[in-house]
Design a protein around this motif. Structure first.
Motif, PDB file in Angstrom:
ATOM      1  N   ASN A   1       0.837  -1.214   0.000  1.00 44.74           N
ATOM      2  CA  ASN A   1       0.000   0.000   0.000  1.00 44.74           C
ATOM      3  C   ASN A   1       0.864   1.253   0.000  1.00 44.74           C
ATOM      4  O   ASN A   1       0.589   2.224  -0.686  1.00 44.74           O
ATOM      5  CB  ASN A   1      -0.901   0.042   1.239  1.00 44.74           C
ATOM      6  CG  ASN A   1      -1.908  -1.086   1.237  1.00 44.74           C
ATOM      7  OD1 ASN A   1      -2.027  -1.811   0.258  1.00 44.74           O
ATOM      8  ND2 ASN A   1      -2.627  -1.257   2.335  1.00 44.74           N
ATOM      9  N   ARG A   2       1.901   1.216   0.821  1.00 45.06           N
ATOM     10  CA  ARG A   2       2.785   2.382   0.944  1.00 45.06           C
ATOM     11  C   ARG A   2       3.392   2.735  -0.416  1.00 45.06           C
ATOM     12  O   ARG A   2       3.433   3.899  -0.806  1.00 45.06           O
ATOM     13  CB  ARG A   2       3.899   2.062   1.940  1.00 45.06           C
ATOM     14  CG  ARG A   2       4.817   3.213   2.206  1.00 45.06           C
ATOM     15  CD  ARG A   2       5.950   2.839   3.118  1.00 45.06           C
ATOM     16  NE  ARG A   2       6.984   2.103   2.389  1.00 45.06           N
ATOM     17  CZ  ARG A   2       8.157   1.796   2.900  1.00 45.06           C
ATOM     18  NH1 ARG A   2       8.446   2.123   4.128  1.00 45.06           N
ATOM     19  NH2 ARG A   2       9.049   1.147   2.196  1.00 45.06           N
ATOM     20  N   ASP A   3       3.845   1.701  -1.137  1.00 45.85           N
ATOM     21  CA  ASP A   3       4.470   1.952  -2.436  1.00 45.85           C
ATOM     22  C   ASP A   3       3.451   2.440  -3.459  1.00 45.85           C
ATOM     23  O   ASP A   3       3.773   3.254  -4.321  1.00 45.85           O
ATOM     24  CB  ASP A   3       5.131   0.669  -2.954  1.00 45.85           C
ATOM     25  CG  ASP A   3       6.212   0.176  -2.001  1.00 45.85           C
ATOM     26  OD1 ASP A   3       6.829   1.023  -1.336  1.00 45.85           O
ATOM     27  OD2 ASP A   3       6.428  -1.044  -1.912  1.00 45.85           O
ATOM     28  N   LEU A   4       2.234   1.935  -3.350  1.00 48.32           N
ATOM     29  CA  LEU A   4       1.205   2.306  -4.334  1.00 48.32           C
ATOM     30  C   LEU A   4       0.721   3.746  -4.155  1.00 48.32           C
ATOM     31  O   LEU A   4       0.164   4.330  -5.072  1.00 48.32           O
ATOM     32  CB  LEU A   4       0.006   1.351  -4.232  1.00 48.32           C
ATOM     33  CG  LEU A   4       0.256  -0.079  -4.714  1.00 48.32           C
ATOM     34  CD1 LEU A   4      -0.940  -0.958  -4.388  1.00 48.32           C
ATOM     35  CD2 LEU A   4       0.533  -0.112  -6.199  1.00 48.32           C
ATOM     36  N   LEU A   5       0.924   4.279  -2.965  1.00 44.56           N
ATOM     37  CA  LEU A   5       0.440   5.638  -2.697  1.00 44.56           C
ATOM     38  C   LEU A   5       1.465   6.724  -3.041  1.00 44.56           C
ATOM     39  O   LEU A   5       1.190   7.901  -2.903  1.00 44.56           O
ATOM     40  CB  LEU A   5       0.050   5.771  -1.225  1.00 44.56           C
ATOM     41  CG  LEU A   5      -1.234   5.042  -0.823  1.00 44.56           C
ATOM     42  CD1 LEU A   5      -1.358   4.964   0.680  1.00 44.56           C
ATOM     43  CD2 LEU A   5      -2.446   5.724  -1.421  1.00 44.56           C
TER      44      LEU A   5
ATOM     45  N   ALA B   1      -5.554  -5.107  -0.873  1.00 45.92           N
ATOM     46  CA  ALA B   1      -4.960  -4.081   0.003  1.00 45.92           C
ATOM     47  C   ALA B   1      -5.235  -4.327   1.479  1.00 45.92           C
ATOM     48  O   ALA B   1      -5.528  -3.409   2.236  1.00 45.92           O
ATOM     49  CB  ALA B   1      -5.458  -2.684  -0.396  1.00 45.92           C
ATOM     50  N   TYR B   2      -5.139  -5.587   1.888  1.00 45.96           N
ATOM     51  CA  TYR B   2      -5.320  -5.889   3.305  1.00 45.96           C
ATOM     52  C   TYR B   2      -4.224  -5.236   4.126  1.00 45.96           C
ATOM     53  O   TYR B   2      -3.120  -5.048   3.644  1.00 45.96           O
ATOM     54  CB  TYR B   2      -5.295  -7.397   3.563  1.00 45.96           C
ATOM     55  CG  TYR B   2      -6.535  -8.107   3.108  1.00 45.96           C
ATOM     56  CD1 TYR B   2      -7.794  -7.663   3.502  1.00 45.96           C
ATOM     57  CD2 TYR B   2      -6.454  -9.218   2.284  1.00 45.96           C
ATOM     58  CE1 TYR B   2      -8.935  -8.309   3.075  1.00 45.96           C
ATOM     59  CE2 TYR B   2      -7.595  -9.877   1.856  1.00 45.96           C
ATOM     60  CZ  TYR B   2      -8.835  -9.405   2.257  1.00 45.96           C
ATOM     61  OH  TYR B   2      -9.959 -10.032   1.830  1.00 45.96           O
ATOM     62  N   GLY B   3      -4.526  -4.991   5.362  1.00 47.94           N
ATOM     63  CA  GLY B   3      -3.514  -4.477   6.286  1.00 47.94           C
ATOM     64  C   GLY B   3      -3.256  -3.004   6.063  1.00 47.94           C
ATOM     65  O   GLY B   3      -3.807  -2.380   5.159  1.00 47.94           O
ATOM     66  N   GLY B   4      -2.420  -2.454   6.982  1.00 51.94           N
ATOM     67  CA  GLY B   4      -2.118  -1.021   6.910  1.00 51.94           C
ATOM     68  C   GLY B   4      -0.964  -0.788   6.014  1.00 51.94           C
ATOM     69  O   GLY B   4      -0.571   0.288   5.738  1.00 51.94           O
TER      70      GLY B   4
END
Lengths: 270, 335
Positions: free
Chosen positions: A94-98, A267-270
């Motif tokens: 998620n971090r990389d996708l944002l 996108a499970y998890g934080g």
């Protein structure tokens, strides 16, 4: 060009990976020992057994080959399968996708940083090993052009390994645990057809022909064969063309899997 | 595309997101059956959601666990592709992940979203600066502002994984705001923090919003966060929107009474209660009444007329109780 490389953060991310690797010095040494040990064992085994009459490799050839195996193995290594599957599972993707930054570029830069840092111990290791066997290894054939091809083959080999590993890694969008698949395709088959267990040049003709068609040889054996002076110029060019074909093919496969996978990503998890 | 000002910073229409969930009953036979014929069911995490949020608004996004809040935030930030419906955030379709869009938003979800775990926060700031293409002056000014506002000067050079929860959260906020996003998605920004730290984060967010006017969509289980930050709340449950309006409207519709607390000077309480008032608690000289909102002035006047009132307070019922009531009493729709 260099300002482009700097302005969108790639250089900063590359430096960050270098800093992280330097933070975990102990881990790096343990990883190095793991990668150095197996080729040393294999070299000892090949030197201690009697060679058949049609084996093109002499003891001297085996020594040079297994002197270089750890170097190439480490410089073309990729941990993208482990890292990416973890990122999908724990949601850190998620971090990389944002970020306004190509998400897979981070894995590429991490491989460059990780593999370059291996030189810190690979260079002294190789020279120590070389010191003990220098009287038995012939290097008179080495020319600058051959060294250039050798370096290019390592880069091509690293790219090929990264692309094949990357395609396996991206299957994490659908498969919970891709590490077993990786062990088969990128571990067992790579070790066999890449030339870690047995030099590709010593394979029976039919198997060698298959090995030369597949991408694995170019990840390990090909640069060593160039360095050993065992390949003619046409063979070197053909080798580069074959490796480039696989790199392009797997780049396309990765792109298709990435685009499809993102649509199914939960996108499970934080 | 999105340099132009949009009427709505966030606009969704008939937004849906389904998930397929694998099922398995207990026991070896069930495992065996599942091995050959895996069972699954489809869950509608978000159902026909309509959101219209104007630029610069702070909106509280409320709902019980599993209501679809985080799924919505993930769709709005481009992490998840909707099953159907449309989303526009600042004029962009989020899941296309245009770099210009990603430079305009921030999603804060826990303390590991933006910080590099193995490096000190100051290194993350420097990487962030390059990725978002901030100039030297922008970077220096904003870093200084954020360090001052969040009081994080003393933890910038410590490896992130070694920071306390509160320090990490503040650093996480700093890095998320470094590129000055136009939209800030905050998913439980104060979870796990002590009361003092929660208060600091709330004050910081209010101050930051006052100065830079970003659109903020906030989810929180701490109603103090919502009450302090958001004027408007959107409540969803099982993926459906059940309320969208002013916080005070929600309070009024769910609970048409206020709580009146009094402390007597001495003696017994001797006053006829107005219609729609009832005593709910008494302890010594302290009394608590539920008073119909329309009767509050009348009741207050009556109490003061007794001449025996040392203290009188009037308040809304706790927001937690209201929201709890909304989700437990038959999923009523106050709209």
């Amino acid at each position: 060009m260099s300002s482009m490389f700097k302005s969108d953060g790639k250089f900063a991310v590359l430096l960050a990976y270098f800093k992280i690797i330097m933070t975990y010095r102990g881990m790096m040494i343990i990883h190095a020992i793991r990668l150095l040990l197996l080729p040393m064992v294999l070299a000892s085994a090949w030197l201690s057994i009697e060679k058949t009459a049609n084996n093109p490799y002499s003891d001297s050839d085996y020594l040079l080959y297994y002197l270089l195996v750890p170097v190439i193995m480490n410089l073309t290594d990729s941990r993208i399968v482990f890292k990416f599957s973890l990122a999908v599972k724990d949601g850190s993707l998620n971090r990389d996708l944002l970020k306004p930054f190509p998400p897979l570029m981070g894995y590429f830069l991490e491989s460059i940083a990780g593999n370059s840092m291996q030189l810190f111990y690979l260079v002294p290791f190789t020279f120590i090993f070389w010191y003990f066997v220098s009287d038995r290894v012939m290097l008179g054939h080495l020319e600058p052009s051959l060294l250039l091809f050798f370096v290019a083959a390592i880069i091509i080999g690293g790219l090929a390994r990264l692309m094949v590993s990357g395609a396996i890694a991206l299957l994490s969008f659908w498969i919970e645990d891709v590490t077993t698949l990786n062990l088969i395709l990128n571990g067992g088959i790579w070790a066999l057809l890449g030339g870690m267990i047995v030099p590709v040049a010593t394979f029976p003709d039919k198997i060698r022909y298959i090995a030369e068609l597949l991408p694995y040889r170019y990840m390990l054996s090909f640069p060593i064969e160039i360095f050993s002076g065992r390949l003619s110029s046409p063979e070197i060019y053909r080798g580069f063309a074959t490796a480039a074909f696989w790199i392009i093919l797997f780049a396309i496969i990765m792109r298709v899997i990435w685009k499809t996978g993102l649509k199914t990503y939960t996108a499970y998890g934080g | 595309m999105s340099e132009q000002q949009h009427e709505y910073a966030i606009c969704t229409r008939a937004l849906n997101r389904e998930f397929t969930v694998r099922l398995k009953a207990e026991g070896l036979i069930a495992s065996l059956r599942n091995f050959f014929a895996p069972a699954s069911r489809t869950v509608n995490a978000v159902n026909d959601l309509e959101l219209l949020i104007r630029p610069g608004d702070i909106v509280g996004f409320l709902g019980p666990n599993g209501a679809g809040k985080t799924t919505t935030l993930k769709m709005l930030s481009g992490l998840l592709v909707p099953t159907s419906g449309s989303i526009e955030v600042l004029g962009y379709t989020p899941f296309n992940r245009d770099h210009a869009f990603l430079k305009s938003i921030s999603l804060v979800m826990g303390q590991k979203q933006n910080l590099w775990w193995d490096l000190p926060p100051i290194e993350t700031f420097a990487i962030h600066r390059r990725i978002y293409g901030l100039s030297d002056s922008e970077y220096n000014t904003r870093v200084k502002e954020l360090i001052d506002m969040l009081e994080i000067a003393d933890c910038l050079e410590t490896q992130t994984r070694k920071l306390s929860l509160g320090q990490r959260m503040r650093c996480e906020l700093a890095v998320s705001l470094l590129h000055q996003p136009q939209i800030l998605f905050l998913d439980e920004p104060t979870i796990g923090l002590d009361i003092l730290m929660q208060k600091k984060i709330r004050e910081f967010l209010l101050d930051y919003h006052r100065r830079f006017k970003p659109t903020i969509l906030l989810t929180s289980h701490y109603m103090d966060d919502v009450a302090a930050l958001a004027q408007r709340v959107i409540v969803i449950d099982h993926g459906n929107k059940v309320f969208d309006g002013h916080l005070s409207d929600l309070t009024q519709k769910l609970h048409p009474e206020k709580i009146m607390s009094i402390v007597l000077n001495n003696g017994e309480f001797e006053c006829k209660l107005a219609d729609g008032c009832r005593l709910i608690h008494r302890e010594g000289l302290h009394y608590r009444f539920l008073v119909n909102r329309s009767r509050v002035p009348e009741m207050a006047a009556k109490l003061y007329a007794t001449g025996n009132i040392a203290d009188l307070t009037i308040e809304d019922p706790p927001l937690e109780d209201l929201i709890g009531q909304l989700f437990t009493s038959g999923r009523q729709k106050p709209e």
